[in-house]
Each structure stands twice: as structure tokens, then as C-alpha cells.
Design an enzyme around this catalytic site. Structure first.
Site, PDB file in Angstrom:
ATOM      1  N   GLU A 213      -6.904 -19.973 -33.350  1.00 18.80           N
ATOM      2  CA  GLU A 213      -6.464 -21.217 -33.980  1.00 18.80           C
ATOM      3  C   GLU A 213      -6.668 -21.195 -35.499  1.00 18.80           C
ATOM      4  O   GLU A 213      -7.190 -22.138 -36.088  1.00 18.80           O
ATOM      5  CB  GLU A 213      -7.193 -22.414 -33.357  1.00 18.80           C
ATOM      6  CG  GLU A 213      -6.901 -22.583 -31.874  1.00 18.80           C
ATOM      7  CD  GLU A 213      -7.464 -23.868 -31.294  1.00 18.80           C
ATOM      8  OE1 GLU A 213      -8.260 -24.539 -31.976  1.00 18.80           O
ATOM      9  OE2 GLU A 213      -7.106 -24.208 -30.153  1.00 18.80           O
ATOM     10  N   GLU A 284      -3.713 -22.066 -24.031  1.00 14.77           N
ATOM     11  CA  GLU A 284      -4.683 -23.091 -23.612  1.00 14.77           C
ATOM     12  C   GLU A 284      -3.952 -24.354 -23.173  1.00 14.77           C
ATOM     13  O   GLU A 284      -3.425 -25.097 -24.001  1.00 14.77           O
ATOM     14  CB  GLU A 284      -5.655 -23.451 -24.743  1.00 14.77           C
ATOM     15  CG  GLU A 284      -6.665 -22.372 -25.082  1.00 14.77           C
ATOM     16  CD  GLU A 284      -7.716 -22.844 -26.088  1.00 14.77           C
ATOM     17  OE1 GLU A 284      -7.868 -24.081 -26.275  1.00 14.77           O
ATOM     18  OE2 GLU A 284      -8.374 -21.989 -26.693  1.00 14.77           O
TER      19      GLU A 284
END
Length: 913
Positions: A213, A284
Site C-alpha cells: 500500500e 485484500e
């Protein structure tokens, strides 16, 4: 391009040459166009004929291609340090039974290299053992390497010592950081390669992730961030391990890695791969929200998760990973700041590894439904029909064949909608997607759950009770004056170095007699402004109170009246951490601990003690340094009989391992805040005094794995460090955890279970003649249904564990269920009015709600034989379903080979021309 070459001396008429040339040219052009169209739709085959060379993983815009074969990947995050090696086999088995074919895990740098150059891969940290076990179970692995992982894990997985490397800046184009990162990366990947764990070596690892991320912090580092990301991508690519690499939430991922999505609804929020030749991957899919101390309960419905998965695959998705599939436990001090010891308990497998139904079963069914669509998803062309403001059809159809799969979507969150597709009407519940693997038959709807439900029970141990716990206590030493080594309070992370949650700060202040207020009711106040996370204050050896921040607001102010005396007054502050930070830019410059200390209310005015006052520091507690939570360490201090419950006391007792085989937890009611150990194993941080807005602790039960305890009849040592005064030790309980309350809640207009269908070529056909909607319930292994606690066919309401009878219910509801289910491990009830002889309330759609209690079979031979027979029948059904899957895969492989042979023949012809 091929050039026409004529043999010397050959006589050919000009017109003949022109005609033959044109013919061959046109044929070649048509073949090239055909092949290009195949490739442009992502339907071209992996054309390497050498099977050995096919080992490894490649990809195109359609999917990953693993060892020469396309796969739909259903993955779940399971983190090896958050469970025990004894739990791993069961968790992986259940993940596979839940329809997963891949396990995703982070690699936790700080547990493997807690001190620079000293590695630990033992016990819960045995990464190789974990991956090999997954491989033995027949699943793939995605390895998320870090170096930064976040994961609500202390320091985001980065080892603390990295903060103290000279001139280091984390996660940017910084030479010290890159140097240590490269060494770590090569260490881990070198181990994987040595153990032959990559798919290119015949192992299970099919995908790797570098960084995590990064878009969230990239702007803070500007050009250095861009250079760092390219460096990280090139580092792993340079090792040539035969797998693709991914970067999640990295919109500008380098060309040699795949950018992937994290979030709840990537089917709508993900813009897609940043190159046309990359597949759409979802790294995710958050199954719930992680919890921090002070949070109320959180929940994400399985209907929403299933909708998001169906939506994503209908839009060319080929990989989804559930974060988490099993969250587990943040043992010891491993959680990030304020994060609870229990992690992602609302996942399909709960903290203890039990199936959380219906989340587990309903997702298992969506995986089955999508597998029935596999051929169309891989080889079909996507078309979309927008039918209304909230309704649409997305279908994948292979031209010239009957292969077709459709996804009928109703995005209205309140209203049911009816849509027409292929000449038929389909009723779609609100916010739902129906899956039609043949563009005709509804095999699954995301809002209609036919999987069973369950309720978790915490049952007090009969053998190990609070009455039998005899506690001893050891008072932590309260330093009044440490040698002054600074003129300001030290930084708490630096003092503790992630080896403890605690560090002492001491200073002194001299008070003259005329400094003290003499006005009645006037008091002097000690004010401490802290950057977090908590603190405990003593003045002249007396407890003055405590205070803390929160996950959202770590800074706080302690401000309480204190008793000062004429002369020297000693102030002792215990700085307390709840884990290191796990996110954000410039983490190496994040600070905690007291920042401003002052005395308010003196006649001479406010006295600032922050600067120009000698401060002494001491990291850790005496009990920690002597390891009083171990048998050997406990002998190094003097334990006293249980007495006054002051703050900062170590409590020790012994208990017998609770009866049976069920999972064990300790219920910490009556306690405040601290840490728990069993036989020297860190169970985790507890915090009962930090209440949620509902007035309840965020977490009450704390998991003690059975592997932490000794064999039966041997005593286990329980040690608790309690930070707060006035606790109630007699309120502590040991509880046994089960999901022995199972339920069903099925409406009569639901489609039959997706398990009732199989694919034969392009057709979807029934797996049996009995295609009736059934409520199926199954007890845990070796248990049977002993009581029907609720049964109603009508209009019941509520959820498993809390059903309520409605106004209309068939009178024989309980009788039918008892006759069908009692004494069995597994039973199925046809959800129809005929089953219950019911003719009442014809105007409503009826629902069957059932709740039964399961118990272990007690040694009767007949019961055991019966149980074995039922298990065998269940295994045969599962084997039949698996055989169907295997047959479908074999058909796919044969079709792929046939296409490949045709393509190769066409290419050879073209080359010859």
C-alpha cells in the site's frame, strides 16, 4: 514476415504465381487475424510445448497461468505467527474445505530478525514449515514479503533496531534502508529457493508481493518514493524466481509488477491494471474491521462479501484474497498500538479456528458457483446489458459455442427487482447478484443463504474454576529517584526498544513552605501532557492515578491533584506502550511518552518541569527482567500471600489444564489492564477498563492454545501483570469455547444449494434426481444433535442464538425437526409446506428457522458406527463434488491442448507459406 522464395530453375507461370501467392497471402492474413483476436481477448493459450519449461507462473490480461494452466484463485490470509503450529493443519484443511486454493501470508521481518543479524525461524515463526504444510494440503501460496506489512502488527513488521541505523529513512530511496532491506529480501527468498518452494521449482509459491500500500505514503517522499518503488520491483525481479510480483494499492506500479486492489468493493472501486497485459487481482477483501481497545463490536455481512466477490469476477477478476480468512491472536506484545489481542474474529474462521457460519459456508458456495463459470470467464467475451438504474446483466459468452455464464445484478439496497434475460424472468432480491453458469440456471444468489449458521459458546470449565485459584503477589518496585541523565523526558520508543512496554521517568522538585497554597480547598495539580499511549503516576511513592489515549487520539493529558510536601518531592511516571505504530510516512520519527510536565496551583505560579530539570530513566520492569512469568524466573523474587490489590502487581497462581479437547480461553472480568503469561508463553495484552461506547470491554476472553498448557494432571503457571488497583481476581474464569449451537434459516423461495449442480460440457445439470431445497445442518466432528432448541416453519425472526417465534408457524415444526435430526451428526430437511403438513398463511413466503444443540458422542459402539457411516456418506458426497471439479478441469485442459494444437498447426502452416 515470411518471404516467398522460389527454387532456382523452377518454371512458373506469372498468372499462376500471382493466384497462388494471393491465395496463400489471404489465408495467412486470416490466420494471423484469428490468432491476434484470440490473444486480444486474453483467450490465447500458453503455447510452450515443452512441459518442463511450463513450470512457473506467467500471466496475461485474463489470469495467472500456473504451470501452463489458467486458474481462478480463491485465497485467504492466514498469518503463521498468529496461531500455533499445532493449529496450522486444521486451519489449512478448513480453508481448503471452504473452497480456497491459495493461502496468503505476510512475512514478519521483526519476529525473524529481532536483533540485527540474529534470526529466529522456530515455533510459530517457522515460515518454511508453514509453507510446506500448505503445499502438502495441495494449495498455492502468495508470499507478501514486505519489508513493510502494516497488518496491525507492531512497527508494521519492521524490526525496531532499524530505527537506530544512522541516517536511515524508512521506505524511500535511502541507502541505509535499501541496504538492510535487500539483505532481508535475499535472506527470505534465498530460503524459499533453497527449499524449492517456488512454483518454478515444483513448489506452492505462485505470487509474491513487494512493499505494501505504498501509494498511501508516496507523496510524502516525492521523487525518492518513485525511485524506491522501481528499485524494490527490480530487486525481486532480478532474482528470477519464476513467479510474478504484485504491489497492492500501487496505481503507478512499474511495468514488471502487477498493481492490485485492496478494499471492500474492488469490483467498483478498482480502476483496473495499469497495463493491458496484466490480470485483475484483489489482494485484500476485508472480511470485517480489525478492532482496537475501546471499539464496540464490528461486523461485515457475508451477503455483502459475496456480492463484492461475484461483482468482481463478473468484471474480469480472476483472483480474490480474503483479509483475513483466519485472523488468530496477537500473542505477547506483537500487536500494533491499541490493537486488541484478538484479531479479525469476524473472519470466516474465527480467532480460535472455528467455522464462523454462515460466513464460511456462504462463501464456500460462491466459490463453487464461480468455478462452474470458469470456462466462460476464461474463454468468453464480456457483454453488458444495462436494464435499469439499479439492474444490469454481465455475461461472458464464447462465440460459436454454447459456453456462457451470466451475472444478474440488482444494486437497489431496499427493493426486489424482476429482470428479463434470454426470454426468462428472474427475481432478484435487493442488493444481490444471481449467478447463472449456463446463462439459464440460477445456482446461487449472494443474498440468499442456504448454508448453516452457528453460535459461539463460552462455557465455564467445571474442572478449573476461579474458586480453585490461589494467587500470590509480587509488588513491582517503584523507583523514586533514578540517576539524572537528561534535562528533558526521554522518548518512549527509544527507551523501550520494543523489548518492553514500560519505562520509568523520575524527577524531583523542591517546594518551599510558602509555595504551598494555604487557602482551604486549594490543591496543587500535576499535569503531564503525553504523546501516548498511557502512563501511571506516583508522587513520593504514593499512587496518584493513570491516564491513556486511544487509537485515534494517542496524545492525552494526565491532570490530577497531588499531595506535595515541604522540601524534596519525587515524581515517578511509568510510560506505557500498547505496541509500536504500524502505518504512515516517516515512521522512524514517530514519538511517544511524556512531553510536558508541570505543577499547577503553587503560590509562585505554574512550575514547568519539562526542561532544565534532571530526569532519570529506566526501561522495563523488575519482574520482566527477572522473567517472573517463567518457573525459573519466579524463584528470583519473594512472593507474598494475596493482599491489598495495589497497582503494578504481579499475580501468580497454578491451574490444571481444563477438561476435554475444546479450545480454552481465560475470561478477565474484574481486571484492569496488563499482560498474561501461561507457562512462560505470552498470551497477550488485556484491557478491561477501557470501555467501548456501549459500556463494555472490547475484549473479555483471551485465547490460551492447548499447546501452551501441560498434560492433564500437571499444573500450569498463570502469571498476570496488573497495572491498575482494586481488581477482582475471583472474577477470573477459564472457559471452554465451542460452536455447538448450529442453526438454519432458509426461505422456501431460495434456490437449491449450488452443491446440487454440476457441469457437463457447456450444460449445467443436476447432481441428483432429488432437486429439492433443503436446510442442511452438520455438527462438529464426533458430535451429534441432542436437542432442538428452536424450530419454526412460518415467519420467525432473529438470528442463530436469538430466534423469535412469529405470528404464523407450522404446529409440527419442532416434531419434524426432532424426528429428522436428533441423534445425528448431519441432517437435511426439505424446506416445503408438504414437509410440515402446513396449509396456513398461504399469502406469505415461509421461512424455516431451526436451532439445535450438539454434544460429543459418549462411547456407545452403535453411535460410533452410526457416526462413521454418516461421515462416510458425507465424504462420498464431497468426493463426488470434487470429482466433478476434477472432471471439469480435465475438460478445460483437454480443450486448451486442442486449441493449442490448432494454433501451433496454423502457425506452422503460416510459416511454411
Amino acid at each position: 514476415m515470411k518471404v516467398l522464395i522460389f527454387r532456382v530453375g523452377e518454371t512458373i507461370k506469372t498468372s499462376e504465381i500471382k493466384m497462388k501467392s494471393r491465395t496463400r497471402y489471404l489465408i495467412a492474413i486470416l490466420l494471423v487475424i484469428s490468432l491476434c483476436l484470440e490473444a486480444s481477448h486474453g483467450r490465447g493459450e500458453y503455447d510452450d510445448k515443452d512441459e518442463e519449461k511450463k513450470k512457473g507462473v506467467s500471466y496475461d490480461e485474463t489470469s495467472l497461468i500456473i504451470n501452463g494452466k489458467r486458474e481462478l484463485l480463491f485465497s485467504g490470509s492466514v498469518h503463521y505467527p498468529r496461531s500455533t503450529p499445532e493449529m496450522w493443519p486444521s486451519i489449512i484443511d478448513k480453508a481448503k474445505a471452504g473452497g480456497l486454493n491459495t493461502i496468503q501470508t505476510y512475512v514478519f521481518w521483526n519476529v525473524h530478525e529481532p536483533e540485527q543479524g540474529k534470526y529466529d525461524f522456530s515455533g510459530r515463526f517457522d515460515l518454511v514449515k508453514f509453507i510446506k504444510l500448505i503445499h502438502e494440503k495441495g494449495l498455492y501460496v502468495t508470499l507478501r514479503l514486505g519489508p513493510f506489512i502494516q497488518a496491525e502488527w507492531s512497527h508494521g513488521g519492521l524490526p525496531y533496531w532499524l530505527r537506530e541505523v544512522p541516517e536511515v529513512y524508512f521506505r524511500t530511496d535511502n541507502e541505509p534502508f535499501k541496504e538492510h532491506t535487500e539483505r532481508y529480501v535475499r535472506k527470505i527468498l534465498g530460503m524459499m529457493k533453497e527449499e524449492k518452494l517456488f512454483a518454478s521449482q515444483g513448489g506452492p509459491i505462485v505470487l509474491g508481493q513487494i512493499e505494501n500500500e505504498y501509494n498511501a505514503v508516496q507523496l510524502a517522499y516525492k521523487e525518492n518514493g518513485e525511485r524506491y518503488i522501481k528499485w524494490a520491483a527490480n530487486l525481486v525481479e532480478s532474482m528470477k524466481l519464476g513467479i510474478p510480483w504484485v504491489m497492492c494499492k500501487q496505481n503507478d506500479a512499474p511495468d514488471n509488477v502487477i498493481n492490485a486492489c485492496n478494499g471492500r468493493h474492488c469490483g467498483d472501486t478498482f480502476k483496473g491494471p495499469n497495463r493491458h497485459d496484466k490480470p485483475s487481482l484483489w489482494t485484500e477483501n476485508w472480511t470485517t474491521q480489525f478492532r482496537v481497545f475501546g471499539d464496540p463490536p464490528t461486523h461485515r455481512t457475508v451477503e455483502d462479501i459475496a456480492f463484492s466477490v461475484a461483482r468482481y469476477f463478473s468484471k474480469n477478476g480472476s483472483h480474490v484474497n480474503y483479509y483475513m480468512y483466519h485472523g488468530g491472536t496477537n500473542f505477547g506484545r506483537t500487536s500494533a498500538h491499541f490493537v486488541t489481542t484478538r484479531y479479525y474474529d469476524d473472519a470466516p474462521l474465527d480467532e480460535y479456528g472455528f467455522e464462523k457460519e454462515p460466513k464460511y459456508g456462504h462463501l464456500r458456495h460462491v466459490h463453487r458457483a464461480l468455478r462452474l463459470c470458469k470456462k466462460a470467464l476464461f474463454w468468453g467475451q464480456l457483454r453488458v446489458q444495462k436494464l435499469g438504474p439499479d439492474t444490469e446483466v454481465r455475461y461472458h459468452e464464447q462465440p460459436g459455442t454454447k459456453v456462457c455464464a451470466a451475472f444478474l445484478s440488482n444494486n437497489n439496497t431496499r427493493e426486489t427487482n424482476t429482470i428479463k434475460f434470454n426470454g426468462q424472468d428472474y427475481v432478484l432480491p435487493s442488493r444481490s447478484i444471481s449467478i447463472l453458469p449456463d446463462c439459464k440456471t440460477v445456482v446461487y444468489n449472494t443474498a440468499q443463504i442456504v448454508a448453516q449458521h452457528s453460535w459461539r459458546n463460552f462455557v465455564k470449565s467445571e474442572k478449573t474454576t476461579s474458586e480453585g485459584l490461589k494467587f500470590e503477589m509480587f509488588h513491582e518496585n517503584i523507583p523514586s529517584r533514578l540517576g539524572g541523565d537528561s534535562l528533558i523526558p526521554g522518548e518512549l520508543y527509544y527507551l523501550t526498544k520494543d523489548k518492553t512496554d514500560y519505562a520509568w521517568y523520575t524527577t524531583s522538585i523542591k517546594i518551599e513552605e510558602d509555595d504551598l497554597p494555604n487557602k482551604k480547598g486549594s490543591k496543587t495539580i500535576l499535569r503531564v501532557a503525553s504523546l501516548g499511549h498511557a502512563l501511571i503516576v506516583y508522587v513520593n511513592g504514593e499512587y496518584a492515578g493513570n491516564a491513556h489515549g486511544s487509537h485515534e487520539m494517542k496524545s492525552f493529558v494526565f491532570e490530577k491533584p497531588v499531595n506535595l510536601k515541604t522540601g524534596d518531592n519525587h515524581i515517578s511516571i511509568l510510560g506505557v506502550l500498547t505496541g509500536l505504530p504500524d502505518s504512515g510516512s516517516y515512521m522512524e520519527h514517530r514519538y511517544a511518552g511524556p512531553r510536558a510536565v508541570s505543577i499547577i496551583g503553587l503560590k509562585s505560579g505554574t512550575r514547568d518541569l519539562t526542561e532544565n530539570n534532571e530526569w532519570g530513566h529506566l526501561a522495563g520492569l523488575e519482574g520482566e527482567k527477572k522473567e517472573v512469568y517463567t518457573e525459573e524466573g519466579s524463584k528470583k523474587v519473594q512472593w507474598e500471600k494475596d493482599g491489598e490489590r495495589k497497582p503494578l502487581i504481579w499475580y501468580k497462581t497454578y491451574f490444571e489444564t481444563p477438561e476435554g479437547e475444546n479450545t480454552v480461553a481465560i475470561r478477565m472480568k474484574g481486571m484492569g489492564k496488563g499482560l498474561i503469561w501461561v507457562n512462560g508463553n505470552g498470551v497477550g495484552r488485556y484491557w478491561m477498563s477501557f470501555l467501548s461506547p456501549l459500556g463494555e470491554p472490547t475484549q473479555t476472553e483471551y485465547h490460551i492454545p492447548r499447546s501452551f498448557m501441560k498434560e492433564k494432571k500437571k499444573k500450569n503457571m498463570l502469571v498476570i501483570l496488573e497495572e491498575e488497583p482494586g481488581v477482582k481476581l475471583d472474577a477470573i474464569d477459564f472457559v471452554l469455547v465451542n460452536r455447538d449451537t448450529i442453526c438454519s434459516y432458509v426461505r422456501e423461495d431460495y434456490p437449491v444449494s449450488v452443491k446440487s449442480w454440476k457441469r457437463e460440457g457447456p450444460k449445467i445439470v443436476s447432481r441428483s434426481k432429488d432437486m429439492k431445497l433443503k436446510a442442511v445442518m452438520k455438527c462438529p466432528p464426533e458430535k451429534q444433535m441432542v436437542a432442538v432448541e428452536f424450530a419454526s416453519f412460518g415467519d420467525p425472526t432473529g438470528t442463530c442464538g436469538n430466534f423469535t417465534m412469529g405470528k404464523c408457524s407450522a404446529s409440527k415444526s419442532k416434531e419434524v425437526v426432532e424426528k429428522t435430526c436428533l441423534g445425528k451428526n448431519r441432517c437435511s430437511i426439505v424446506v416445503a409446506r408438504e414437509t410440515f403438513g402446513d396449509k396456513g398463511c398461504p399469502e406469505i413466503v415461509k421461512t424455516l428457522a431451526v436451532q439445535v444443540k450438539c454434544e460429543k458422542i459418549q462411547g456407545k459402539e452403535d453411535d460410533k458406527k452410526k457416526k462413521k457411516k454418516e461421515d462416510k456418506e458425507e465424504e462420498e458426497e464431497d468426493d463426488e463434488e470434487q470429482d466433478d471439479d476434477d472432471e471439469e478441469e480435465e475438460e478445460d485442459e483437454e480443450e486448451e491442448k486442442e486449441k493449442e494444437n490448432k494454433d501451433v498447426t496454423a502457425l506452422n502452416f503460416y510459416q511454411d507459406t
